[in-house]
Motif scaffolding. Structure first.
Motif, mmCIF file in Angstrom:
data_model
loop_
_atom_site.group_PDB
_atom_site.id
_atom_site.type_symbol
_atom_site.label_atom_id
_atom_site.label_comp_id
_atom_site.label_asym_id
_atom_site.label_seq_id
_atom_site.Cartn_x
_atom_site.Cartn_y
_atom_site.Cartn_z
ATOM 1 N N ASP A 612 0.857 -1.185 0.000
ATOM 2 C CA ASP A 612 0.000 0.000 0.000
ATOM 3 C C ASP A 612 0.892 1.234 0.000
ATOM 4 N N MET A 613 0.842 1.986 -1.060
ATOM 5 C CA MET A 613 1.724 3.142 -1.211
ATOM 6 C C MET A 613 0.919 4.361 -1.616
ATOM 7 N N GLY A 614 1.425 5.510 -1.220
ATOM 8 C CA GLY A 614 0.757 6.760 -1.566
ATOM 9 C C GLY A 614 0.894 7.764 -0.446
ATOM 10 N N SER A 615 -0.049 8.682 -0.407
ATOM 11 C CA SER A 615 -0.025 9.740 0.595
ATOM 12 C C SER A 615 -1.080 9.482 1.651
ATOM 13 N N ARG A 616 -1.144 10.351 2.651
ATOM 14 C CA ARG A 616 -2.182 10.228 3.660
ATOM 15 C C ARG A 616 -3.558 10.472 3.063
ATOM 16 N N ILE A 617 -3.599 11.155 1.924
ATOM 17 C CA ILE A 617 -4.875 11.473 1.282
ATOM 18 C C ILE A 617 -5.376 10.304 0.440
ATOM 19 N N ARG A 618 -4.469 9.665 -0.267
ATOM 20 C CA ARG A 618 -4.871 8.560 -1.141
ATOM 21 C C ARG A 618 -3.735 7.566 -1.270
ATOM 22 N N LYS A 619 -4.079 6.291 -1.128
ATOM 23 C CA LYS A 619 -3.104 5.225 -1.270
ATOM 24 C C LYS A 619 -3.619 4.186 -2.255
ATOM 25 N N ALA A 620 -2.694 3.367 -2.727
ATOM 26 C CA ALA A 620 -3.067 2.296 -3.644
ATOM 27 C C ALA A 620 -2.124 1.132 -3.454
ATOM 28 N N TYR A 621 -2.629 -0.058 -3.689
ATOM 29 C CA TYR A 621 -1.818 -1.270 -3.626
ATOM 30 C C TYR A 621 -1.125 -1.404 -4.972
ATOM 31 N N THR A 622 0.202 -1.220 -5.007
ATOM 32 C CA THR A 622 0.924 -1.160 -6.265
ATOM 33 C C THR A 622 2.331 -1.691 -6.086
ATOM 34 N N VAL A 623 3.125 -1.633 -7.173
ATOM 35 C CA VAL A 623 4.512 -2.103 -7.161
ATOM 36 C C VAL A 623 5.425 -0.973 -7.607
ATOM 37 N N MET A 624 6.659 -1.022 -7.108
ATOM 38 C CA MET A 624 7.664 -0.024 -7.471
ATOM 39 C C MET A 624 9.020 -0.703 -7.542
ATOM 40 N N GLY A 625 9.922 -0.152 -8.396
ATOM 41 C CA GLY A 625 11.276 -0.683 -8.494
ATOM 42 C C GLY A 625 11.788 -0.620 -9.918
#
Length: 757
Positions: A612-625
């Protein structure tokens, strides 16, 4: 194995502990540590149910001679004069040769209906001085003394007279009891747990003396008022007497007497135990060639096995109107040699009883059922090991269901619970029918229900929120079947970031700007919706996680949140499927005069952070790298090579089951290390032989190109171009022409560098 056991303990320990507590409560109730009156009532209900479900079969050996409404209408109201009863006795014993006759009625008062008593009073009073009157009266006595006529009919016949015992305040002894079955002196100092009675209403002495025997017909209703057991023996003073059913059966079997049978292992019993009910084994009927033993329970009672709903329509025993017996109208084949019981089914005569099978059951038929059991030696018993049996079934149920129910889903839990309840009930019913054993059932069924309900409640209260959270977290990303699979173990999944090897996909529409300019807004919306829906279904249909839509682009990945060992192979298969779906969509788009659809897909496998990544306002379950970035770059250069799908080296290695065409070694923007790129063509086992040959020829041309043998490479590519106008061939022919005029440096490594995203 140990790891799985530890996981199960960590997951189910709470519900297992609850099952242990419930089993302990049930066991405590069985041994009497907890109040159990209502459980006992429920066991009685199941006992009654056993008899209600058994279909009645006519027992031709026992006939009810019924003082019914027809008989009263023809003869007159009850009680009838004793001469009528005497005629009935003669018909039953002489005409129809009854084995035995039991009267479920009492003849306690003299019969004065003939007027003979009044004439006797006159002969002793006002007319005592008239000898002719006295002589005439003596000659009339045989005809007018109805009690004497009945006594005469009873003499030498197998008739048992019924009588009533009483403990009511103010009750007195009336009439004469038959000879006792045995006395206190016969017991040798032992005591019997038997019902004690102070008074009785018995038959006239001359009638009882003339009859073969007598028996009491008192029932012993349970607390709910139903008659389930009948005493076989009762005590009045120092004497013990038979019940009507026992005496009638004994006479029918030519038994001379009955006696109590005590346990034989007296050596292991104390003197106190020898005087106790626990030392009594059964009641023996002295019949030939072998004695008949009747098992007894508390108060020397035995359970009545009811064979039908009672009455003429009950189907268990034949009823014949008493008037038809008196008049000889009953066919001999229906009555000859039978055991006959005289009773009534008329409601006003108060011989209807409340029983497990009917609230208005003829009392005379209670005796008939017991007589049938005595003759057949077929008794239902509550064995001494009933408590131990109940404890064992409680422990087995608690162990099996307590362990399994928490591990099963709702449907399987319901099926297991129903199967357990049905199995316990069927086994209990089989023991009742086959072995005559009346064993407890209520506590076991209550424990089964409690285990199911508590597991259901636990799942709802404690796991529902976890499962709902899983659905809320991942329902937008993965297919419903994956959400259901994850919801089965919600504690194994969360949205916390972690490093994991995954395969990521980027897909984009080629020339979307041109497409959007050629469509109306509503058409464009429908166009993109159809495209995104179809692509998403392909992704989720192969256990992929849908990450996001980026305009007309789709991002997805495999291997999280649900671990997939074959995530790379699933991703490649999905990419090929999406290309096929695009062809099918274009057929629909052409019909609507919409621009055709063409997509490019980039796949790459590697370690990346997922969560779960994002800001305090909006997050999303995603991948990074970096592996994610490379996938995006591969998607963007698919148009350069004129292919629909591009994969990196890591994906190719992780999904070896497909045929690939190597396209190039590239250095994308932001990466210094060159990366081989490949076009997946089809599952390796499904690749066309001609295409396989073309791929091999292409790989040979690629080797020649990297060796700077321009002519060899050009000839091979031109030969391939004659077969197919693939954009890849034109690209490399153009490169060869450029390399001839502007040769690469001496340290050229054959890598193509892209400076843009």
């Amino acid at each position: 194995m140990l790891r799985r056991l530890r996981q199960a303990c960590a997951k189910y320990w709470g519900r297992w502990l609850l099952a242990l507590v419930l089993t302990g409560v049930a066991a405590s109730q069985v041994v009497g540590m907890l109040p159990g009156e209502w459980v006992g009532r429920l066991d009685l209900f199941f006992y009654d149910l056993r008899m209600r479900v058994v279909k009645a079969e006519l027992d031709p050996r026992i006939v009810i001679v019924d003082i019914d409404e027809k008989s009263i209408a023809e003869i007159g109201r009850w009680p009838w004069s004793r001469d009528v009863v005497a005629e009935m006795v003669r018909q039953m014993t002489q005409t129809y040769q009854a084995q035995s006759v039991g009267f479920d009625v009492v003849f306690a008062e003299p019969d004065t209906s003939s007027g003979y008593t009044r004439l006797e009073e006159l002969a002793k009073g006002e007319l005592k001085d008239v000898p002719q009157f006295t002589r005439q009266l003596q000659s009339l006595k045989p005809q007018m003394d109805y009690d004497a006529r009945l006594a005469e009919a009873l003499k030498g016949q197998p008739v048992v007279m019924g009588y009533n015992l009483s403990n009511e305040a103010g009750a007195i002894a009336k009439g004469q009891l038959p000879a006792p079955a045995f006395t206190v002196a016969d017991l040798g100092g032992r005591r019997l747990d038997v019902t004690h009675w102070r008074a009785y209403g018995a038959n006239l002495p001359q009638l009882q003396q003339a009859a073969r025997s007598g028996g009491f017909f008192n029932p012993l209703p349970d607390e709910d008022g139903l008659i389930r057991a009948v005493p076989l023996v009762a005590q009045v003073g120092d004497n013990f007497y038979e019940s009507l059913a026992l005496a009638t059966a004994r006479v029918a079997l030519n038994g001379k007497r009955i006696k109590p049978v005590f346990l034989q292992n007296d050596a292991v019993l104390s003197d106190e135990q020898l005087r106790d009910y626990g030392a009594l084994d059964s009641i023996a009927v002295d019949v030939k060639p072998d004695p008949l033993f009747i098992p007894v329970e508390r108060h020397l009672t035995t359970l009545v096995t009811y064979r039908g709903r009672g009455g003429p329509a009950g189907g268990a025993f034949r009823y014949v109107p008493a008037v038809d017996v008196i008049r000889g109208r009953v066919p001999h084949d229906q009555l000859d040699g039978r055991i006959m019981l005289v009773g009534t089914t008329v409601p006003g005569l108060n011989d209807l009883r409340a029983t497990p099978v009917s609230p208005v059951y003829p009392g005379v038929e209670v005796h008939a059922n017991l007589i049938a059991s005595i003759i057949d030696g077929d008794f239902k018993q509550r064995p001494e090991f009933a408590l131990g049996y109940d404890m064992v079934q409680i422990l087995v149920i608690g162990l099996v269901l307590g362990i399994l129910l928490p591990m099963l889903g709702p449907l399987m839990s319901i099926l297991l619970t129903v199967a357990a309840g049905a199995g316990i009930g069927a086994f209990n019913f089989w023991l009742y029918n086959a072995g005559g054993l009346v064993l407890p059932l209520a506590t076991a069924l209550l424990l089964i229900a409690a285990l199911f309900v508590c597991n259901l409640g636990w799942g709802y209260l404690f796991e529902y929120r976890n499962r709902k959270a899983i659905v809320n977290l991942f329902g937008e990303y993965v297919a419903p079947e994956l959400v259901a699979e994850m919801a089965a173990n919600p504690e194994s999944y969360n949205m916390e970031g972690e490093i994991r090897e995954l395969t990521v996909m980027f897909s984009d529409v080629r020339g979307f700007t041109t497409i959007s300019e050629g469509l109306q807004p509503n058409e464009l919306r429908e166009y993109i919706n159809l495209y995104l829906t179809a692509m998403s279904e392909d992704i989720r249909g192969n256990r992929g996680t849908l990450d996001k839509y980026i305009g007309d682009a789709v991002m997805a990945f495999w291997g999280a949140p649900l671990e997939l060992p074959d995530h790379a192979a699933r991703a490649v298969a999905t990419a090929l499927k999406m290309q096929q779906t695009t062809i099918a969509l274009n057929q629909e788009f052409v019909k609507r005069n919409w621009p055709p659809l063409k997509i490019g897909i980039g796949l790459n496998t590697g370690s990346m952070r997922v969560g779960d990544m994002g800001s305090r306002i909006r997050k999303a379950y995603t991948v990074m790298g970096d592996a994610v970035n490379l996938s995006s770059r591969l998607e963007s250069i698919t148009k350069v090579y004129g292919v629909g799908v591009l994969v990196g080296q890591a994906t190719r290695d992780a999904a070896p089951g497909f045929a690939y065409r190597e396209l190039d070694r590239v250095r994308v923007k932001g990466k210094n290390e060159p990366v081989p790129i490949f076009e997946p063509l089809a599952p390796d086992s499904e690749l066309d032989a001609g295409l396989r040959a073309d791929v091999e020829q292409w790989h040979a041309a690629l080797v020649a190109l990297r060796a700077q043998r321009w002519d060899d490479a050009e000839r091979a590519i031109l030969a391939l171009q004659e077969k197919s106008a693939h954009g890849l061939y034109a690209l490399y022919l153009e490169r060869i022409a450029r390399y001839r005029t502007d040769p690469p440096p001496a340290d050229w490594d054959g890598v193509t560098t892209f400076d843009t995203k």
